[in-house]
Design a protein around this motif. Structure first.
Motif, PDB file in Angstrom:
ATOM      1  N   ILE A 149       7.085  -4.503 -18.354  1.00 12.36           N
ATOM      2  CA  ILE A 149       8.397  -4.611 -17.706  1.00 12.36           C
ATOM      3  C   ILE A 149       9.426  -3.750 -18.422  1.00 12.36           C
ATOM      4  N   ASN A 150       9.435  -3.809 -19.746  1.00 12.56           N
ATOM      5  CA  ASN A 150      10.414  -3.040 -20.530  1.00 12.56           C
ATOM      6  C   ASN A 150      10.126  -1.544 -20.484  1.00 12.56           C
ATOM      7  N   GLU A 151       8.853  -1.176 -20.570  1.00 10.72           N
ATOM      8  CA  GLU A 151       8.492   0.246 -20.559  1.00 10.72           C
ATOM      9  C   GLU A 151       8.872   0.930 -19.253  1.00 10.72           C
ATOM     10  N   ASN A 152       8.889   0.174 -18.163  1.00  8.78           N
ATOM     11  CA  ASN A 152       9.188   0.751 -16.847  1.00  8.78           C
ATOM     12  C   ASN A 152      10.567   0.367 -16.326  1.00  8.78           C
ATOM     13  N   ASN A 153      11.380  -0.238 -17.205  1.00 10.32           N
ATOM     14  CA  ASN A 153      12.766  -0.609 -16.860  1.00 10.32           C
ATOM     15  C   ASN A 153      12.842  -1.405 -15.554  1.00 10.32           C
ATOM     16  N   LEU A 154      11.948  -2.377 -15.424  1.00  7.80           N
ATOM     17  CA  LEU A 154      11.932  -3.207 -14.225  1.00  7.80           C
ATOM     18  C   LEU A 154      12.835  -4.415 -14.413  1.00  7.80           C
ATOM     19  N   PRO A 188       0.826  -1.213   0.000  1.00  8.91           N
ATOM     20  CA  PRO A 188       0.000   0.000   0.000  1.00  8.91           C
ATOM     21  C   PRO A 188       0.858   1.261   0.000  1.00  8.91           C
ATOM     22  N   GLY A 189       0.506   2.214  -0.851  1.00  9.59           N
ATOM     23  CA  GLY A 189       1.238   3.480  -0.919  1.00  9.59           C
ATOM     24  C   GLY A 189       2.350   3.519  -1.945  1.00  9.59           C
ATOM     25  N   VAL A 190       2.771   2.369  -2.425  1.00 11.52           N
ATOM     26  CA  VAL A 190       3.853   2.300  -3.413  1.00 11.52           C
ATOM     27  C   VAL A 190       3.318   2.659  -4.794  1.00 11.52           C
ATOM     28  N   LYS A 191       4.052   3.539  -5.498  1.00  7.20           N
ATOM     29  CA  LYS A 191       3.697   3.927  -6.860  1.00  7.20           C
ATOM     30  C   LYS A 191       4.607   3.188  -7.847  1.00  7.20           C
ATOM     31  N   ILE A 192       4.187   3.184  -9.108  1.00  9.25           N
ATOM     32  CA  ILE A 192       4.963   2.457 -10.106  1.00  9.25           C
ATOM     33  C   ILE A 192       6.369   3.056 -10.264  1.00  9.25           C
ATOM     34  N   LYS A 193       6.514   4.373 -10.039  1.00  5.99           N
ATOM     35  CA  LYS A 193       7.828   5.016 -10.148  1.00  5.99           C
ATOM     36  C   LYS A 193       8.784   4.581  -9.031  1.00  5.99           C
ATOM     37  N   ASP A 194       8.234   4.020  -7.949  1.00  9.63           N
ATOM     38  CA  ASP A 194       9.062   3.572  -6.819  1.00  9.63           C
ATOM     39  C   ASP A 194       9.616   2.165  -7.028  1.00  9.63           C
ATOM     40  N   ILE A 195       9.116   1.479  -8.018  1.00 11.36           N
ATOM     41  CA  ILE A 195       9.438   0.054  -8.185  1.00 11.36           C
ATOM     42  C   ILE A 195      10.659  -0.130  -9.080  1.00 11.36           C
ATOM     43  N   LYS A 196      11.573  -0.988  -8.645  1.00 11.97           N
ATOM     44  CA  LYS A 196      12.762  -1.315  -9.428  1.00 11.97           C
ATOM     45  C   LYS A 196      12.772  -2.772  -9.886  1.00 11.97           C
ATOM     46  N   PHE A 197      12.078  -3.634  -9.144  1.00 15.66           N
ATOM     47  CA  PHE A 197      12.098  -5.068  -9.437  1.00 15.66           C
ATOM     48  C   PHE A 197      10.659  -5.595  -9.551  1.00 15.66           C
ATOM     49  N   VAL A 198      10.500  -6.601 -10.372  1.00 17.82           N
ATOM     50  CA  VAL A 198       9.201  -7.261 -10.470  1.00 17.82           C
ATOM     51  C   VAL A 198       9.414  -8.763 -10.288  1.00 17.82           C
ATOM     52  N   ARG A 199       8.643  -9.350  -9.396  1.00 16.28           N
ATOM     53  CA  ARG A 199       8.830 -10.745  -9.001  1.00 16.28           C
ATOM     54  C   ARG A 199       7.620 -11.564  -9.439  1.00 16.28           C
ATOM     55  N   SER A 200       7.874 -12.734 -10.065  1.00 19.14           N
ATOM     56  CA  SER A 200       6.779 -13.626 -10.421  1.00 19.14           C
ATOM     57  C   SER A 200       7.327 -14.921 -11.022  1.00 19.14           C
ATOM     58  N   HIS A 201       6.399 -15.807 -11.369  1.00 23.59           N
ATOM     59  CA  HIS A 201       6.756 -17.042 -12.079  1.00 23.59           C
ATOM     60  C   HIS A 201       7.265 -16.683 -13.470  1.00 23.59           C
ATOM     61  N   SER A 202       8.136 -17.519 -14.017  1.00 22.22           N
ATOM     62  CA  SER A 202       8.742 -17.247 -15.327  1.00 22.22           C
ATOM     63  C   SER A 202       7.689 -17.074 -16.419  1.00 22.22           C
ATOM     64  N   GLN A 203       6.596 -17.847 -16.349  1.00 22.22           N
ATOM     65  CA  GLN A 203       5.549 -17.721 -17.348  1.00 22.22           C
ATOM     66  C   GLN A 203       4.896 -16.346 -17.290  1.00 22.22           C
ATOM     67  N   ALA A 204       4.602 -15.880 -16.087  1.00 19.33           N
ATOM     68  CA  ALA A 204       3.974 -14.563 -15.934  1.00 19.33           C
ATOM     69  C   ALA A 204       4.912 -13.450 -16.387  1.00 19.33           C
ATOM     70  N   ILE A 205       6.197 -13.591 -16.064  1.00 16.46           N
ATOM     71  CA  ILE A 205       7.185 -12.606 -16.509  1.00 16.46           C
ATOM     72  C   ILE A 205       7.200 -12.511 -18.031  1.00 16.46           C
ATOM     73  N   SER A 206       7.214 -13.654 -18.690  1.00 18.09           N
ATOM     74  CA  SER A 206       7.287 -13.673 -20.160  1.00 18.09           C
ATOM     75  C   SER A 206       5.998 -13.143 -20.795  1.00 18.09           C
ATOM     76  N   GLN A 207       4.890 -13.213 -20.079  1.00 21.13           N
ATOM     77  CA  GLN A 207       3.601 -12.770 -20.617  1.00 21.13           C
ATOM     78  C   GLN A 207       3.363 -11.266 -20.421  1.00 21.13           C
ATOM     79  N   CYS A 208       4.269 -10.595 -19.695  1.00 17.69           N
ATOM     80  CA  CYS A 208       4.085  -9.168 -19.389  1.00 17.69           C
ATOM     81  C   CYS A 208       5.326  -8.352 -19.736  1.00 17.69           C
ATOM     82  N   GLN A 209       5.997  -8.723 -20.802  1.00 16.45           N
ATOM     83  CA  GLN A 209       7.254  -8.079 -21.165  1.00 16.45           C
ATOM     84  C   GLN A 209       7.097  -6.598 -21.522  1.00 16.45           C
ATOM     85  N   LYS A 210       5.983  -6.230 -22.114  1.00 18.10           N
ATOM     86  CA  LYS A 210       5.802  -4.842 -22.536  1.00 18.10           C
ATOM     87  C   LYS A 210       5.852  -3.897 -21.342  1.00 18.10           C
TER      88      LYS A 210
END
Length: 276
Positions: free
Chosen positions: A113-118, A89-111
């Motif tokens: 991830i790349n747009e926000n340099n995560l 709660p309270g965290v904005k997308i600009k505060d995020i540096k890392f994104v954690r998930s299963h490899s399948q979910a990571i591969s399904q959300c590449q756009k």
């Protein structure tokens, strides 16, 4: 009914299980192998296993577990996947540096991830990633997970429907130990099997000849190596038709002539999602 699924509470597998059996008791397992082994040890249990995704392809190693444990397939279910970027709660997308998930979910959300340099962090499952962030108060991390996981672990959804393709669908199989084939009628069916071809020239061509001769369609033919050798390959095959259909029977009979082994994994109604 008790259905096992891989992942933490809130996993997509749990959601898929409840879509199929709304009153079932769902039980979390740490690994896919735990799901398979538990069902082999207790014939009263069932498991729901993701096998392939419309964007990311097949789920790694599932075919080896299907061959190892030889559970019977009772049904298939196509689950629409809606991914969410969730954080404390309270965290904005600009505060995020890392994104954690299963490899399948990571591969399904590449756009996104790349747009926000995560920077991706590969984890065992989606809901477990949400739990990790909640338990460890990771303000610089977000998880890709379900809306149910966000609710369970008291996280906020920063952005919903973040998958690259809105036609993101995962195929699940419901399996167990007992063989339970439906009666043959006018419904559309799938007969699934695993076979190993003989180590001879044109062996696969000969294996498939019977299906062509008997006008039987295959909806899936997937190869994977025998873990003890790269010289012979196994094939996971989904046949469009019931095993009691004379054409399917003749095709399987001819298939048997050209294989080292042939195991029927199940006969079940084809999902309406297929539009066969």
């Amino acid at each position: 009914m008790k259905i096992l699924y891989q992942g933490s509470e809130g996993a997509y597998s749990q959601l898929a299980a409840l879509e199929v059996y709304s009153k079932a008791t769902t039980i979390s397992c740490k690994t896919f192998e735990e799901c398979f082994k538990s069902c082999l040890d207790d014939e009263n249990l069932k498991t729901i296993i993701p096998v392939e995704n419309s964007i990311a392809g097949r789920v790694a190693d599932i075919q080896y577990l299907m061959n190892k444990y030889k559970l019977q397939i009772y049904a298939e279910h196509f689950h629409k996947v809606s991914h969410n970027l969730i954080a404390l709660p309270g965290v904005k997308i600009k505060d995020i540096k890392f994104v954690r998930s299963h490899s399948q979910a990571i591969s399904q959300c590449q756009k996104l991830i790349n747009e926000n340099n995560l920077e991706p962090i590969i984890a065992a499952d989606t809901a477990g990633s949400a739990k990790f962030i909640s338990d460890n108060s990771k303000k610089e991390e977000a998880a890709i997970a379900s809306s149910l996981a966000a609710k369970i672990y008291n996280l906020n959804i920063i952005k919903s429907n973040i998958e690259d393709d809105n036609k993101n669908v995962t195929r699940f199989l419901i399996m167990g130990k007992k063989a339970n084939h439906p009666e043959f009628n006018k419904d559309k069916y799938i007969t699934s099997c695993i076979f190993k071809v003989k180590d001879k020239p044109a062996a696969l061509y000969k294996c498939l000849g019977g299906f062509a001769t008997n006008n039987i369609s295959l909806s899936k033919l997937e190869s994977f190596s025998d873990q003890s050798s790269f010289e012979q390959y196994l094939f996971l095959c989904d046949i469009v038709g019931h095993i009691e259909d004379p054409g399917v029977q003749k095709s399987l009979e001819e298939l048997g002539f050209h294989t080292v082994s042939l195991n029927i994994l199940g006969v079940y109604k084809a999902s309406s999602f297929r539009n066969l």
